[in-house]
Enzyme design. Structure first.
Site, short mmCIF file in Angstrom:
data_model
loop_
_atom_site.label_atom_id
_atom_site.label_comp_id
_atom_site.label_asym_id
_atom_site.label_seq_id
_atom_site.Cartn_x
_atom_site.Cartn_y
_atom_site.Cartn_z
N TYR A 164 0.86 -1.19 0.00
CA TYR A 164 0.00 0.00 0.00
C TYR A 164 0.88 1.23 0.00
O TYR A 164 1.76 1.37 0.86
CB TYR A 164 -0.90 0.00 1.23
CG TYR A 164 -1.77 1.23 1.35
CD1 TYR A 164 -2.82 1.47 0.46
CD2 TYR A 164 -1.56 2.15 2.38
CE1 TYR A 164 -3.62 2.59 0.57
CE2 TYR A 164 -2.36 3.28 2.49
CZ TYR A 164 -3.38 3.49 1.59
OH TYR A 164 -4.17 4.61 1.71
N LYS B 106 5.03 9.21 9.06
CA LYS B 106 4.80 8.63 10.37
C LYS B 106 5.81 9.10 11.42
O LYS B 106 5.63 10.16 12.01
CB LYS B 106 4.74 7.10 10.27
CG LYS B 106 3.55 6.61 9.42
CD LYS B 106 3.40 5.12 9.46
CE LYS B 106 2.27 4.62 8.57
NZ LYS B 106 0.93 4.96 9.07
N ASP C 216 9.41 2.92 -0.41
CA ASP C 216 8.37 3.53 0.40
C ASP C 216 8.65 3.16 1.86
O ASP C 216 8.30 2.07 2.32
CB ASP C 216 6.99 3.03 -0.04
CG ASP C 216 5.86 3.65 0.76
OD1 ASP C 216 6.13 4.29 1.80
OD2 ASP C 216 4.69 3.48 0.36
#
Length: 427
Positions: free
Chosen positions: A150, A273, A245
């Site tokens: 994702y 994050k 990523d």
């Protein structure tokens, strides 16, 4: 902490019913709705250290940690101090600040593959922008991604996109034009031969390969030995870019992220994050010759009103400076999470790296999207609710990773182990 089974959730139930009148599904991100496990999500009112507290007064040991950012726990004092100081100056300027330079320089120092970096507001924005840069730099249109990875809700990347669509049972997302998805080719994770074969056929049209070096959105799935190395070699041979990523893994697995652990140097990296210390911020960066194509230095446009927001930058600086000064945090997190992995019964499979872990309710190994889907959602749902009823808050989806923070204590560990053993027996 309340330890009796069947905690009350009357206030949360009322809030959930109220939320569904104004918010699609009652939540602002789909997995929060508990569709993957059933029941009503607890509405959280506060967090402190390793604990969160819901509207009904229930206390939980938190292994979601805001889906990864809270590496140092809730309300970590240096982050709070930095935010209070930033608030004294203002909340947003839409103009450059010195702290943005400080954060960019610190990211460059800690992640050597990043020679230049651009701050943005979310992981989705970071991956969207990195792909635009890759296409603009190479003059090619095709992106290669991997099933179950994702990379945010970017139109062209919502193809076999991991936890969100897997949890809800959606194949891909309506509303994505066929032309967008046609620019993305999804291959099985950990299958380097398929990548090599595709490049031999279409290498001249492929702008980039984007990959989670450690997957976190079909559950925690590790790369097989040699897989990431193969991606590095194949992309370099064909003039395509390799994008890591690391929105989830950056500064969580080590100071230099997954690329430091595996010794791979990607062309571009996306971060998020942890770099915000719990506030919304992300970044993308990489080789200088690539990043100088980004406006206003070059012709590839990307902008954002709140990019480099002073509050998020302050939180991120406090977080990364602490981690730089206390690298032992990562060894401690690894030891703690390894203890959790040790309790896995023979009827389940545990994938773990550092402070990320997923229990899959399947007896076979999990190394890609197809093997992850063999896990029993029903068993996971029963396991999840047993843990929740005993004050342990796990991600409400089989296809997510749990996260450990530096605020978790030996008492937290002992309690979690005790309850988890009972939970495995119960399912």
């Amino acid at each position: 902490m309340k330890s009796a089974i069947h905690l009350t959730h009357l206030k949360s139930q009322a809030l959930f019913e109220r939320a569904q009148l104004s918010i699609p599904g009652g939540v602002n991100s789909p997995v929060r709705a508990f569709r993957g496990v059933g029941g009503t999500p607890p509405f959280i009112v506060k967090g402190q250290g390793s604990r969160i507290y819901d509207a009904d007064g229930n206390e939980y040991i938190d292994y979601v940690c805001s889906w990864g950012p809270l590496l140092l726990g809730h309300r970590f004092q240096p982050v709070l101090d930095a935010l209070n100081e930033a608030l004294e100056r203002g909340t947003s300027f839409g103009a450059p600040t010195e702290q943005e330079i400080d954060l960019a320089e610190l990211i460059r120092e800690l992640v050597p593959s990043i020679e230049m970096v651009r701050l943005v507001n979310s992981g989705t924005e970071a991956t969207m922008s990195a792909l635009r840069v890759a296409r603009g730099f190479t003059g090619r249109d095709i992106t290669v991604k991997f099933e179950g990875c994702y990379h945010g809700h970017v139109d062209s990347l919502l193809v076999k996109a991991g936890s969100g669509v897997m949890t809800l049972g959606l194949p891909d997302s309506p509303g994505v034009p066929r032309g967008f998805s046609a620019t993305t080719i999804a291959l099985p994770f950990n299958d380097a031969a398929r990548v090599d074969s595709l490049f031999l056929e279409k290498g001249g049209t492929i702008a980039a390969v984007i990959v989670e070096p450690v997957c976190g959105n079909m559950g925690c799935v590790l790369p097989k030995p040699g897989f990431l190395e193969a991606l590095r070699e194949i992309t370099a041979r064909h003039g395509a870019l390799l994008i890591f990523d690391e929105v989830m893994t950056g500064f969580r697995l080590s100071l230099g992220g997954a690329q430091q652990i595996f010794g791979i140097k990607p062309d571009l990296t996306t971060l998020g994050k942890v770099i915000g210390g719990g506030l919304p911020i992300a970044a993308y960066g990489g080789r200088r010759d690539i990043m100088t194509h980004v406006a206003p230095s070059g012709p590839i446009y990307q902008a954002g009103t709140l990019s480099g927001n002073p509050l998020a930058v302050a939180g991120g600086l406090a977080m990364l400076r602490y981690l730089k000064d206390h690298p032992e945090v990562f060894d401690n997190l690894d030891s703690f999470t390894a203890r959790l992995a040790e309790l896995t019964p023979a009827t389940a499979t545990c994938n773990r790296i550092g402070s990320m872990l997923t229990w899959f309710f399947t007896s076979g190994p999990v190394y890609d999207f197809t093997s992850a889907e063999t896990s029993s959602r029903e068993k996971f749902g029963r396991f999840f609710h047993f843990m929740l009823d005993h004050g342990i808050y796990l991600p409400p989806s089989q296809f997510e990773s749990l996260f450990v923070s530096a605020a978790h204590t030996v008492d937290d560990l002992n309690r979690t182990v005790k309850v988890a053993i009972e939970a495995f027996e119960s399912v």
